[in-house]
Design a protein around this motif. Structure first.
Motif, PDB file in Angstrom:
ATOM      1  N   ARG A  75     -10.416-102.373 -53.971  1.00 53.16           N
ATOM      2  CA  ARG A  75     -10.764-101.275 -54.874  1.00 53.16           C
ATOM      3  C   ARG A  75     -10.057-101.376 -56.221  1.00 53.16           C
ATOM      4  O   ARG A  75     -10.647-101.070 -57.262  1.00 53.16           O
ATOM      5  N   ASN A  97     -14.979 -92.236 -57.789  1.00 53.55           N
ATOM      6  CA  ASN A  97     -14.962 -92.327 -56.325  1.00 53.55           C
ATOM      7  C   ASN A  97     -13.874 -93.276 -55.837  1.00 53.55           C
ATOM      8  O   ASN A  97     -13.214 -93.015 -54.821  1.00 53.55           O
ATOM      9  N   LEU A  98     -13.695 -94.391 -56.563  1.00 53.64           N
ATOM     10  CA  LEU A  98     -12.651 -95.342 -56.172  1.00 53.64           C
ATOM     11  C   LEU A  98     -11.261 -94.735 -56.376  1.00 53.64           C
ATOM     12  O   LEU A  98     -10.364 -94.916 -55.534  1.00 53.64           O
ATOM     13  N   GLU A 151     -10.643 -92.505 -53.464  1.00 51.53           N
ATOM     14  CA  GLU A 151     -10.299 -93.252 -52.250  1.00 51.53           C
ATOM     15  C   GLU A 151      -8.886 -93.828 -52.331  1.00 51.53           C
ATOM     16  O   GLU A 151      -8.219 -93.986 -51.305  1.00 51.53           O
TER      17      GLU A 151
END
Length: 341
Positions: free
Chosen positions: A249, A275-276, A279
């Motif tokens: 990521r 989104n990364l 996460e």
């Protein structure tokens, strides 16, 4: 693609009769207008200018030359009509049947079975051309006869061995037949033959590998594509997908940083980076990205609202999370278009 059959009555073979270059039956005129297609009666059509427009043609050679000219200008409707007149005067002309087949295949009027029959007739009469077999492959692809498409493209490659596009087309057909080894060979051959289009060829093989979940090999191709052409972002976008699939990521974020630096309004990339970040546990950066995407499209970006709501939940800001979910629902429930009264 080929659902509408072309049914024409061509008038004026010779003499003082009207020719198809100067007269089109009313029904065919309406069909052409409905599909925004040119027809021979429109001598001022901006999409087709030819020395044969408005002239009386009488011989087989005249009509075949006119058909060739129209086909070269991608005026397939006109090429079809000229070639039909040529074939009426000399039915054993393989080239005339080839042009008829291409016209049927490439225009909005074409019927695929009729087009295929004309192309086969051309071959039977001794006419062969790489384009002919490529059109046959296109028809077989549409009919989901992928093995026949492979055969046609193999013959096209024999006739045009330096055309790298044909290797990519055949590789795609091999994928449909399940012959992945041959597909890989064709994609690799395309790369070996590429020069200015090497980056494109690497991308194509990379997507093939990614489709097979061979992410390391896909990543290698995407990286080579990035190094070959530093100006484009398609290669970086592809590499982001492979890096995410491999769980890398942080590296994906680095590529997204570069994409967004070049295209600050690229909301898809901004959301993906958000989104990364989420996460990776970088909630503030995720919040910033989702807020930026919302600022760009406050009345449309449902996904950004939903994503930001998840961040607010994680931060314990339930009121903000619920407000974002409400905004997302309103976007989802809104009509696609406002009614016109």
């Amino acid at each position: 693609m080929y659902g509408v059959c072309l049914s024409l009555v061509l008038t004026g073979c010779s003499g003082d009769e009207s020719s198809p270059e100067t007269e089109t039956p009313g029904k065919d005129r309406r069909m052409a207008e409905e599909r925004n297609m040119p027809f021979l009666g429109q001598v001022d059509n901006p999409r087709y200018k030819s020395q044969y427009m408005g002239k009386k043609l009488t011989t087989f050679a005249d009509y075949l030359a006119a058909a060739r000219d129209a086909q070269e200008k991608n005026a397939y409707y006109e090429a079809y009509q000229f070639a039909r007149k040529a074939a009426a005067l000399e039915d054993r002309s393989g080239e005339a049947h080839y042009i008829i087949g291409v016209g049927l295949c490439a225009s909005a009027y074409g019927d695929e079975d009729e087009a295929l029959a004309e192309l086969k007739r051309a071959i039977d009469l001794g006419f062969e051309d790489g384009n002919l077999y490529e059109y046959m492959a296109k028809i077989y692809d549409g009919k989901k006869q992928y093995g026949e498409a492979v055969k046609a493209l193999t013959r096209a490659i024999e006739l045009r061995p330096t055309d790298i596009g044909l290797y990519g087309e055949r590789a795609a057909m091999y994928v449909f037949t399940g012959d992945l080894k041959q597909a890989e060979k064709d994609y690799t051959r395309r790369i070996e033959m590429s020069d200015s289009r090497r980056s494109e060829s690497l991308l194509i093989r990379g997507r093939f590998y990614e489709g097979q979940k061979r992410y390391e090999e896909a990543l290698a191709d995407y990286t080579a594509a990035v190094e070959h052409d530093l100006r484009e972002t398609d290669e970086l976008r592809a590499r982001v997908g492979a890096l995410v699939a491999l769980g890398r990521r942080k590296e994906a974020v680095e590529d997204l940083d570069e994409i967004i630096e070049r295209n600050p309004n690229d909301d898809d990339s901004i959301r993906t980076r958000g989104n990364l970040y989420f996460e990776l546990g970088n909630l503030e950066s995720a919040l910033k990205d989702f807020s930026t995407a919302i600022q760009h499209s406050p009345d449309q970006d449902r996904l950004a609202y939903e994503a930001r709501a998840r961040v607010y939940d994680r931060l314990g800001r339930k009121d903000r999370a619920e407000a974002d979910r409400k905004a997302a629902r309103e976007i989802a429930d809104a009509p696609a278009e406002k009614p016109i009264y």
